[in-house]
Scaffold this motif. Structure first.
Motif, PDB file in Angstrom:
ATOM      1  N   ILE A 207      -3.373 -30.953  28.864  1.00 31.67           N
ATOM      2  CA  ILE A 207      -4.468 -30.578  29.756  1.00 31.67           C
ATOM      3  C   ILE A 207      -4.454 -29.059  29.872  1.00 31.67           C
ATOM      4  O   ILE A 207      -3.510 -28.461  30.386  1.00 31.67           O
ATOM      5  CB  ILE A 207      -4.328 -31.228  31.146  1.00 31.67           C
ATOM      6  N   ASN A 208      -5.522 -28.420  29.375  1.00 33.23           N
ATOM      7  CA  ASN A 208      -5.608 -26.960  29.383  1.00 33.23           C
ATOM      8  C   ASN A 208      -5.776 -26.469  30.820  1.00 33.23           C
ATOM      9  O   ASN A 208      -6.748 -26.816  31.493  1.00 33.23           O
ATOM     10  CB  ASN A 208      -6.813 -26.523  28.543  1.00 33.23           C
ATOM     11  N   PRO A 209      -4.831 -25.660  31.310  1.00 32.00           N
ATOM     12  CA  PRO A 209      -4.936 -25.186  32.701  1.00 32.00           C
ATOM     13  C   PRO A 209      -6.121 -24.254  32.932  1.00 32.00           C
ATOM     14  O   PRO A 209      -6.552 -24.054  34.063  1.00 32.00           O
ATOM     15  CB  PRO A 209      -3.601 -24.464  32.932  1.00 32.00           C
ATOM     16  N   ASP A 210      -6.663 -23.700  31.842  1.00 31.82           N
ATOM     17  CA  ASP A 210      -7.792 -22.772  32.008  1.00 31.82           C
ATOM     18  C   ASP A 210      -9.087 -23.499  32.388  1.00 31.82           C
ATOM     19  O   ASP A 210      -9.906 -22.973  33.132  1.00 31.82           O
ATOM     20  CB  ASP A 210      -8.019 -21.974  30.722  1.00 31.82           C
ATOM     21  N   ASP A 211      -9.285 -24.712  31.853  1.00 30.81           N
ATOM     22  CA  ASP A 211     -10.533 -25.427  32.161  1.00 30.81           C
ATOM     23  C   ASP A 211     -10.313 -26.863  32.626  1.00 30.81           C
ATOM     24  O   ASP A 211     -11.267 -27.587  32.938  1.00 30.81           O
ATOM     25  CB  ASP A 211     -11.450 -25.429  30.941  1.00 30.81           C
ATOM     26  N   GLY A 212      -9.046 -27.331  32.658  1.00 27.43           N
ATOM     27  CA  GLY A 212      -8.764 -28.701  33.124  1.00 27.43           C
ATOM     28  C   GLY A 212      -9.162 -29.775  32.142  1.00 27.43           C
ATOM     29  O   GLY A 212      -9.152 -30.960  32.502  1.00 27.43           O
ATOM     30  N   GLN A 213      -9.495 -29.408  30.903  1.00 24.93           N
ATOM     31  CA  GLN A 213      -9.933 -30.380  29.902  1.00 24.93           C
ATOM     32  C   GLN A 213      -8.788 -30.704  28.944  1.00 24.93           C
ATOM     33  O   GLN A 213      -7.839 -29.942  28.775  1.00 24.93           O
ATOM     34  CB  GLN A 213     -11.124 -29.827  29.103  1.00 24.93           C
ATOM     35  N   LYS A 214      -8.947 -31.887  28.299  1.00 21.68           N
ATOM     36  CA  LYS A 214      -7.958 -32.301  27.311  1.00 21.68           C
ATOM     37  C   LYS A 214      -8.083 -31.409  26.073  1.00 21.68           C
ATOM     38  O   LYS A 214      -9.174 -31.198  25.557  1.00 21.68           O
ATOM     39  CB  LYS A 214      -8.184 -33.771  26.926  1.00 21.68           C
ATOM     40  N   GLN A 215      -6.947 -30.904  25.614  1.00 19.65           N
ATOM     41  CA  GLN A 215      -6.922 -30.041  24.440  1.00 19.65           C
ATOM     42  C   GLN A 215      -6.008 -30.666  23.396  1.00 19.65           C
ATOM     43  O   GLN A 215      -4.835 -30.924  23.655  1.00 19.65           O
ATOM     44  CB  GLN A 215      -6.411 -28.646  24.801  1.00 19.65           C
ATOM     45  N   VAL A 216      -6.565 -30.960  22.216  1.00 19.43           N
ATOM     46  CA  VAL A 216      -5.779 -31.537  21.134  1.00 19.43           C
ATOM     47  C   VAL A 216      -4.989 -30.431  20.455  1.00 19.43           C
ATOM     48  O   VAL A 216      -5.552 -29.434  20.000  1.00 19.43           O
ATOM     49  CB  VAL A 216      -6.688 -32.257  20.120  1.00 19.43           C
TER      50      VAL A 216
END
Length: 504
Positions: A207-216
């Motif tokens: 989970i990318n802390p910059d945008d809260g989205q899942k990052q593969v």
């Protein structure tokens, strides 16, 4: 008969359903066990990949500890670090190491290709800076990325806050040291690349802390199918969580073992159904053979009972008839001639009926025998016996010796014992689905219970014969002192009668 013939097929169908259900349950249990084993295996693979990734990152991020040790040794002076930087930069995927006093990048090794990172304020909003700020706050190593580097490309960075001690022995925050790895080059050769060969798809994500989205972060060549249920392993990496997710490349309903099990279950069910069907047919054939044997024995018994009746006729009816003939020959030759003809007709019908193949004959033939028998008795009884016939000129098949014995009983047991005699009437009616013959006498009558207890061979034979004619029956009502009525019904089923005659 049709139901009996369908019975083996019904049992075979039930056996098929039960065997197939049992097979499918077994296949389901095996598939459930296989999937559990598969999930256990995926869990093991995921944890192994997580451990491998952790070991690799631990090895690379430990370089930040080397930078920290260097600063402690030099009291925060990194101006001469270039002489030893090559030791940390010997792997091609290590992009740079940097020093950020007070959180602002000032020293970068190598500088070439990384000029744009000089002056980066890690307290700002740039990618990877949240991890740097968290590292300062928690005083711990944080891993950041993958993220877009200022100098271009993607990278993974380790942020380590450095705290030094001043001349007064006070601990103070010096700044941040960092190691940046090129991505995805740093993770090339990972076991993730070999997961497809094991029949699984794998994905490492965060989970990318910059945008809260899942990052593969990393994925197999054949990616995870959409919407598939995965086995997940959360791997702690220096205050960051990377999740390793695995799923089968082939869904459960496309597994060869599953459909092979279904095919085997279907084959076993078919074999079970065939076995039950042929066993049922064998039992049915044996039962039919037994029934035919029983039927033949019953017919033989009826013939023997018929022979007994003939013997009784010879000992009683023959005696009285011949005596009457002897007297009539002298007194009334014409009457004697007629009686002899009636007697011959009666005997021929009776003998033919006992030996007839199938026991089926003509209604009109039996009525002629009835008339002959009644005429003989009228010669003996005179005015004491009156016969009434309401018989239209029709003919149809009936079981033989069903009407004549009823008329015989009416004359012998109803009219003869009655003082003054009486009347016996025969009536034939055509109804929509059967013929009805009614034999009525106004003789002495009898109690039905007494007759049942005593038993009557003649009536029982009539009941058995008529019961073999589909849709037919015999009903008798009698009142002592008033007379008796017998109603015989014959179903209009010529084909059934024809089949009955052939089968017997």
């Amino acid at each position: 008969m049709r139901t009996a013939k369908r019975t083996p097929l019904i049992h075979a169908g039930r056996a098929f359903v039960l065997a197939l259900a049992a097979g499918l349950v077994l296949v389901g249990c095996m598939e459930w066990s296989r999937r559990n084993q598969e999930r256990d295996r995926m869990g093991y693979v995921a944890s192994a990949i997580g451990a491998e990734t952790y070991e690799f990152m631990l090895s690379e991020m430990s370089k930040t500890r080397v930078l920290e040790a260097y600063l402690i040794q030099t009291s925060g002076d990194y101006s001469d670090f270039g002489r030893v930087a090559h030791v940390l930069l010997r792997e091609d995927y290590v992009r740079n190491v940097l020093f950020a006093p007070d959180g602002i990048v000032d020293g970068v090794f190598p500088l070439e290709g990384n000029e744009d990172v000089v002056g980066l304020n890690m307290y700002g909003d740039g990618a990877g800076n949240l991890e740097a700020q968290a590292a300062i706050e928690k005083e711990a190593l944080y891993i950041a990325g993958p993220f877009q580097l200022i100098q271009g490309g993607l990278g993974i960075a380790g942020r380590l806050p450095v705290f030094l001690t001043d001349e007064q022995g006070q601990r103070y925050f010096w700044g941040i040291v960092s190691v940046t790895l090129d991505f995805p080059a740093a993770l090339s050769g990972s076991s993730v690349e070999r997961v497809n060969a094991q029949g699984f798809a794998c994905q490492i994500w965060r989970i990318n802390p910059d945008d809260g989205q899942k990052q593969v972060i990393l994925e197999t060549a054949d990616p995870l199918p959409e919407g598939v249920r995965t086995v997940d392993h959360a791997q702690e990496l220096f205050n960051s969580v990377w999740t390793v997710s695995l799923a089968p490349l082939r869904p459960w309903y496309l597994q060869i073992s599953l459909w092979l099990g279904v095919a085997v279950s279907l084959l076993v069910a078919l074999l079970a159904a065939a076995g039950v069907y042929y066993a049922g047919r064998l039992r049915q054939l044996q039962l039919e053979k037994s029934q035919r044997a029983i039927q033949q024995l019953q017919e033989q018994l009826e013939r023997e009972q018929g022979n007994m009746l003939l013997n009784q006729i010879r000992s009683h009816f023959f005696y009285h008839t011949l005596n009457a003939l002897q007297a009539l020959i002298v007194l009334k030759p014409e009457a004697a001639y007629k009686m002899a003809g009636d007697f011959a007709r009666y005997l021929r019908f009776t003998l033919d009926s006992v030996t007839a193949d199938g026991g089926i004959g003509s209604f009109q033939e039996e009525i002629r025998a009835v008339r002959a028998y009644a005429d003989i008795n009228q010669q003996q009884l005179g005015d004491r016996l009156h016969m009434v016939y309401e018989i239209p000129d029709v003919d149809f098949p009936i079981p033989l010796l069903t009407i004549q014995p009823i008329v015989e009983n009416a004359i012998l047991h109803g009219i003869k014992p009655k003082v003054g005699g009486g009347t016996v009437s025969l009536k034939l009616e055509e109804l929509p689905d059967h013929w009805q013959v009614t034999v009525t006498d106004d003789g002495v009558g009898f109690g039905l219970e007494a007759v049942r207890e005593k038993g009557s061979i003649g009536l029982e034979n009539v009941r058995r014969r008529i019961a073999r004619f589909p849709g037919s029956e015999l009903r008798i009502t009698s009142t002592v002192g008033m007379g008796t009525q017998a109603v015989l019904t014959y179903g209009k089923r010529g084909k059934n009668m024809e089949n009955l005659s052939k089968s017997t």
